[in-house]
Design a protein around this motif. Structure first.
Motif, short mmCIF file in Angstrom:
data_model
loop_
_atom_site.label_atom_id
_atom_site.label_comp_id
_atom_site.label_asym_id
_atom_site.label_seq_id
_atom_site.Cartn_x
_atom_site.Cartn_y
_atom_site.Cartn_z
N TYR A 108 0.84 -1.19 0.00
CA TYR A 108 0.00 0.00 0.00
C TYR A 108 0.87 1.24 0.00
CZ TYR A 108 0.94 0.37 5.06
OH TYR A 108 1.56 0.48 6.29
N ILE A 109 0.26 2.38 -0.28
CA ILE A 109 0.94 3.67 -0.30
C ILE A 109 0.68 4.36 1.02
CG2 ILE A 109 1.11 5.91 -1.45
CD1 ILE A 109 0.08 4.50 -3.99
N ASP A 110 1.74 4.67 1.73
CA ASP A 110 1.63 5.28 3.05
C ASP A 110 2.00 6.76 2.94
OD1 ASP A 110 1.12 5.48 5.71
OD2 ASP A 110 3.10 4.77 6.36
N GLU A 111 1.10 7.60 3.41
CA GLU A 111 1.32 9.05 3.39
C GLU A 111 1.68 9.52 4.79
OE1 GLU A 111 -1.50 12.95 2.82
OE2 GLU A 111 -1.83 11.26 1.46
N VAL A 112 2.88 10.11 4.92
CA VAL A 112 3.41 10.48 6.24
C VAL A 112 3.78 11.95 6.22
CG1 VAL A 112 5.17 9.98 7.98
CG2 VAL A 112 4.31 8.14 6.53
N LEU A 167 9.03 7.08 -2.05
CA LEU A 167 8.63 7.44 -3.41
C LEU A 167 8.90 8.92 -3.66
CD1 LEU A 167 5.20 5.56 -3.52
CD2 LEU A 167 7.38 4.77 -4.42
N PRO A 168 9.15 9.31 -4.92
CA PRO A 168 9.41 10.73 -5.21
C PRO A 168 8.17 11.61 -5.07
CG PRO A 168 9.33 9.44 -7.24
CD PRO A 168 9.28 8.45 -6.11
N GLY A 169 6.99 11.01 -5.05
CA GLY A 169 5.75 11.77 -4.91
C GLY A 169 4.57 10.84 -4.88
N SER A 170 3.38 11.41 -4.92
CA SER A 170 2.18 10.57 -4.92
C SER A 170 2.00 9.92 -6.29
CB SER A 170 0.95 11.42 -4.59
OG SER A 170 -0.22 10.65 -4.70
N PRO A 171 1.98 8.59 -6.35
CA PRO A 171 1.84 7.92 -7.66
C PRO A 171 0.54 8.25 -8.37
CG PRO A 171 2.52 6.37 -5.96
CD PRO A 171 2.12 7.63 -5.27
N VAL A 172 -0.54 8.46 -7.57
CA VAL A 172 -1.83 8.68 -8.21
C VAL A 172 -1.89 10.04 -8.91
CG1 VAL A 172 -4.08 7.80 -7.70
CG2 VAL A 172 -2.50 8.00 -5.88
N GLU A 173 -1.03 10.96 -8.52
CA GLU A 173 -1.00 12.26 -9.19
C GLU A 173 -0.20 12.19 -10.48
OE1 GLU A 173 0.53 15.08 -6.44
OE2 GLU A 173 -1.11 14.84 -5.00
N ILE A 174 0.65 11.18 -10.61
CA ILE A 174 1.46 11.05 -11.82
C ILE A 174 0.65 10.39 -12.93
CG2 ILE A 174 3.54 10.00 -12.78
CD1 ILE A 174 4.73 10.08 -9.96
#
Length: 982
Positions: free
Chosen positions: A304-308, A340-347
């Motif tokens: 999963y993608i964890d936002e911290v 990750l360099p950024g949010s994947p869903v925004e890319i």
């Protein structure tokens, strides 16, 4: 040999006695002894040539006298492995009674038949488990259903139907078997029973719970295969399931098999928002988190993608990690964490990025991509070693494959007639279609779902998913494009199949078709298609065109051809050209054009498109079955459904080519047992079907009214398919809607639609609540369209001016004049009508609340003026009643053209008042259009038998499986009778 039948009969009786319950063996012992004696006597006297000599030799050498087998131990069958072998031998001897032993469940028959047939197909030899290629399975998941809760299953809709009740009626035999298993397991606790019910229902829906169970069959199959390879004869004969783990050697062997299976197989579920659900306090999110947590066990990992929030140089900023967890002492024990360099869903798009961030956690040489609405079968998992061997061999002297295409089975075909249509259509595409694309055309790409990738090849060439926003909406096929462009090779194999769920409701199917059509529009504009077209030879380029964007392009051309033909004929009729041509002696001698149009009407109805489906069903089940299925589909109005979907494809594909801006459309995976409201259908199909259907209907009416100069026997063949197209586009959503013609629901739908039309929009108001918000959302694509798209939109809108230009010269008030001032005067009348409508609108806004008397006086003056003008026109100018109806046909399309042009020029319009006028005029048109569509539905709803017929038509496929939902939806449920049946 003549003694064998009697020997078989006695042996069958002997095995039947041994299959008895353990507590009855003692009482059956005399019968067992007698049967054994009969068996020995038949063998010695009837089967053996010198059996009597053997009997005499036994009597001479045996000291004890008396009856034989008296002291036999009958309790040896208490051993579970022995009992299994007794049962198996008994089944082998009684195979002649096939009608009794064939499973009643249709799905069980299908699986057994396919597995048995696949064993005779050409497949590579399976290596030992330790020598096979290791592989991983990757499943992207967002917020779909993980597992049904007991409350969700028993929650009734407005018709009193719950999901559990619906499933019980669709799968009556499986429900009966489920209850039998509960009795065998001796489950008495009500809470445990409810838990088993949720499992049973979740395994029959399109849930992540079902997918995980199916994919984990790979591990179970590998453990069993490894056990069979290394276990001795005694361990094998004692039975795998009855292995005594207290035995040290057997325990070590079992642990070794598990360890080797875990080395060869890994399953990663990429739950994109798992971290957010873990932190959330929303009950639904917490339920999803807990259900996913319950799935994590051996060989299953969750990414999963964890936002911290992290502090950097005194400033707080969001940091994103890709995290992998596994089952352990902490339930979800963290294994890896990659920044990750950024949010994947925004890319990029959601699903491909969900795969891309988790692919690093997979292992092995092969990778199978599985959607979360799929299933797998235990018997098919045994053939995975064979499939993976395809990577090691050359195909037809060519390079080794990079993608192995697998066959799919659509398991949702029994839910409704629509699901059956989609199942048949999809089956023909994923079997006979894919087979031909792979060989000989060599233009098969990855169309998604169960295909297996050469993991090393794709990891070093950009991954398995392209994820640029918008353009790579159909990420599945772009990975196939990528593989082919980079000198890869794609195959298709049919000796193994994986289950796949499809959309089962009209709206779900339309959303799916819209998403795919949008994706094909973006493919047409992509560089990948251009590069492939430049590299292929001429014949492969043709095949490639018709297997990707060509189908949607030809669908759009088919619809455009109808428009061009009708507008051409209408112009010829209104201008008088057709009359002059047909009065010519040369034209009276020639009927070639009409004959050509009559023959192409068969193609226009789409009868050729069903040919692959009939061929596939014929190859699979026999041509008699295929012909029967085809006839039943036509009786269930499959032609109406597929004609309606033709409009969906053409609209969204064409709009994407014009304006771009395609987006992902979630379709939903649930069971459609509820009634879709008229407002919902109107929002979904207004621009794609209703507007176009009414336009074709008006064209046909104008052609019918003013084309009196020509009628022939071929006229019906020429225009029938067009009438059929228009009616299908207008009324198919209501025909395939549960309780679509129920009178009470029709009344409620009208009230709801009027409320929706009257609500004002605003910031934060959803399109489901207000017409104005929906209207802004529907025209949002025009904001981002380029000059080319807007200019083409304006040019296409100008076609509506032909009505006014042609009809006004046929009015009685025009007195057959052909002067230009007649057309100019019609525009003056139209402008006056628009001004009057604007005055009424402004009066309502300014005086409607505080000065109602002023507003009523204004309306009275306008009414008196209208009556006066109409009186003068009737008395002085020669206006007739027919002119009024003709004027409606002339001016209504012109107003719609003005609306379309204003929407395309939205950025050029100055002043909010002018834009508000466009919006008010559009609302008036929408109201009239909704009324025209609703009136036939309301008329049919007066007759109760129409509703019952429509519901039976919709759920006829489920009727064959025992569903009585038509009576339930019609409000005729008899509780006592239902309980008796249960």
């Amino acid at each position: 040999m003549s003694g064998l039948p009697s020997l078989s009969e006695k042996l069958e009786k002997f095995l039947t006695l041994l299959r008895a319950d353990d507590d009855k063996l003692e009482t059956l012992k005399p019968q067992i002894v007698n049967v054994l004696q009969d068996i020995v006597e038949i063998i010695l006297q009837d089967v053996m040539l010198d059996g009597h000599l053997v009997m005499e030799h036994l009597r001479l050498n045996t000291r004890e006298r008396g009856q034989r087998f008296v002291n036999i131990d009958t309790y040896f069958t208490v051993n579970k492995s022995v009992k299994e072998k007794v049962i198996r031998l008994h089944l082998l001897l009684t195979v002649k009674e096939s009608a009794i032993n064939v499973p009643q469940n249709l799905d069980a028959r299908r699986r057994i038949t396919f597995f048995a047939n696949s064993l005779f197909m050409n497949m590579p030899k399976a290596p030992k488990v330790r020598n096979m290629l290791s592989f991983s399975v990757l499943t992207p998941y967002y917020r779909e259903a993980v597992r049904y809760s007991f409350e969700e299953l028993n929650e009734e809709n407005e018709d009193g139907i719950s999901i559990l009740f619906y499933l019980r009626k669709i799968y009556p035999d499986e429900w009966h078997n489920f209850h039998q298993r509960l009795k065998d397991l001796k489950v008495e606790n009500e809470e445990d029973k409810n838990d088993f019910k949720t499992q049973w229902a979740s395994y029959r829906g399109q849930t992540l719970f079902r997918t995980v169970r199916g994919m984990m069959y790979y591990r179970e199959a590998l453990i069993l295969q490894c056990f069979l390879e290394y276990a001795g004869d005694n361990a094998i004969f004692s039975g795998f399931r009855t292995t005594d783990l207290q035995d040290k050697d057997k325990k070590e062997l079992f642990e070794y098999a598990q360890a080797l299976a875990d080395l060869k197989f890994t399953y990663v579920v990429s739950c994109q928002v798992y971290g957010a659900q873990k932190k959330s306090k929303n009950p639904k999110d917490r339920s999803c988190y807990n259900n996913i947590l319950g799935l994590i066990y051996s060989a299953l990992r969750v990414a999963y993608i964890d936002e911290v929030e992290e502090a950097k140089e005194g400033k707080s900023q969001k940091v994103y990690y890709s995290v992998l967890v596994k089952g352990g002492e902490k339930y979800d024990e963290e294994v890896y964490r990659i920044k990750l360099p950024g949010s994947p869903v925004e890319i990029g798009e959601g699903k491909p990025e969900n795969q891309n961030h988790a692919i690093i956690f997979t292992r092995g040489e092969a990778l199978q991509t599985i959607d979360m609405n799929q299933d797998n079968y235990y018997e098919e998992a045994f053939k995975m070693r064979n499939v993976l061997e395809e990577f090691r061999k050359d195909h037809s002297g060519r390079r080794r494959p990079t993608i192995l295409g697998l066959r799919e089975h659509i398991f949702t075909g029994s839910v409704s007639s629509l699901a059956w249509f989609m199942s048949n259509q999809e089956t023909s595409f994923v079997t006979i279609g894919q087979r031909i694309l792979a060989n000989p055309l060599r233009v098969r790409f990855h169309y998604g779902h169960p295909d297996i990738f050469d993991r090393i090849f794709h990891l070093t060439r950009g991954g398995i998913s392209k994820a640029s926003k918008v353009i790579n909406l159909s990420e599945d096929i772009f990975s196939g494009f990528n593989s082919t462009l980079r000198n890869g090779f794609i195959t298709h194999h049919e000796y193994i199949q994986v289950g796949k769920g499809r959309d089962v409701g009209m709206n779900q199917i339309s959303l799916f078709e819209a998403k795919v059509a949008n994706g094909n529009g973006e493919q047409t504009l992509s560089r990948d298609v251009y590069r492939l077209g430049r590299r292929f030879d001429f014949f492969r380029m043709l095949s490639f065109y018709f297997t990707t964007v060509g189908f949607y392009f030809s669908s759009m051309i088919t619809v455009l051809t109808v428009y061009v033909f009708l507008y051409g004929r209408v112009y010829m009729v209104l201008s008088g050209v057709e009359r002059e041509l047909l009065q010519s002696p040369i034209m009276q001698q020639s009927k070639a054009l009409e004959q050509a149009l009559a023959t192409q009407s068969v193609v226009q109805l789409g009868l050729l498109l069903v040919l692959p489906m009939v061929m596939e069903i014929g190859l699979e089940k026999g041509f008699r079955t295929a012909l029967g299925d085809f006839i039943i589909m036509q009786l269930q109005l499959a032609s109406v459904f597929f004609t309606f979907q033709l409009g969906t494809k053409a609209h969204y594909y064409g709009r994407t080519l014009l304006h771009g801006g395609s987006k992902y459309r979630p379709t939903g995976r649930g069971f459609v047992v509820f009634h879709a409201k008229f407002a919902d259908n109107y929002r979904m199909y207004s621009r794609s079907h209703f507007v176009k259907g009414l336009e074709i209907l008006i064209l046909l009416i104008v052609y019918e009214v003013y084309g009196e100069s020509y009628r022939s026997s071929l006229y019906l063949f020429i225009t029938f398919s067009m009438w059929f197209l228009a009616i299908s586009w207008l009324f198919a959503p209501f025909l395939f809607n549960p309780s679509g013609f129920d009178w009470q629901k029709t009344v409620d739908d009208w009230t709801d639609w009027k409320r929706w039309m009257g609500n004002r929009g605003g910031i934060g108001i959803q399109s489901e609540k207000s017409w104005e918000s929906w209207w802004d959302e529907e025209n949002e694509h025009l904001k981002y369209s380029n000059i080319r798209g807007k200019l083409l939109e304006i040019i296409l809108a100008c076609r509506f001016f032909i009505y006014q230009y042609g009809i006004v010269y046929h009015l009685d008030i025009a007195h057959h004049s052909r002067n230009l001032w007649v057309y100019g005067l019609s525009w003056v009348v139209l402008v006056i009508v628009l001004i009057v409508l604007k005055m009424v609108s402004m009066g309502r806004r300014r005086f409607g609340t505080d000065f109602q008397l002023m507003f009523r006086i204004l309306k009275a003056l306008l009414f008196l003026g209208f009556v006066s003008v109409m009186t003068v026109l009737f008395v002085v100018c020669g206006l007739t009643i027919s002119d009024l109806f003709a004027a409606l046909l002339a001016f209504m399309p012109t107003g719609w053209a003005l609306i379309l042009i204003a929407q395309a020029c939205r950025g050029c319009l100055k002043g909010a008042r002018l834009w508000d006028s466009v919006k008010e005029l559009s609302r008036a048109y929408e109201y009239v259009m909704g009324l025209l569509i609703f009136m036939p539905i309301a008329t049919l709803s007066w007759f109760p038998f129409v509703s019952e017929f429509q519901t039976r038509l919709l759920f006829n496929q489920a009727f064959s499986r025992g569903l009585q939902i038509s009576m339930i939806l019609a409000g005729k449920r008899d509780t006592d009778k239902t309980d008796k049946v249960e």
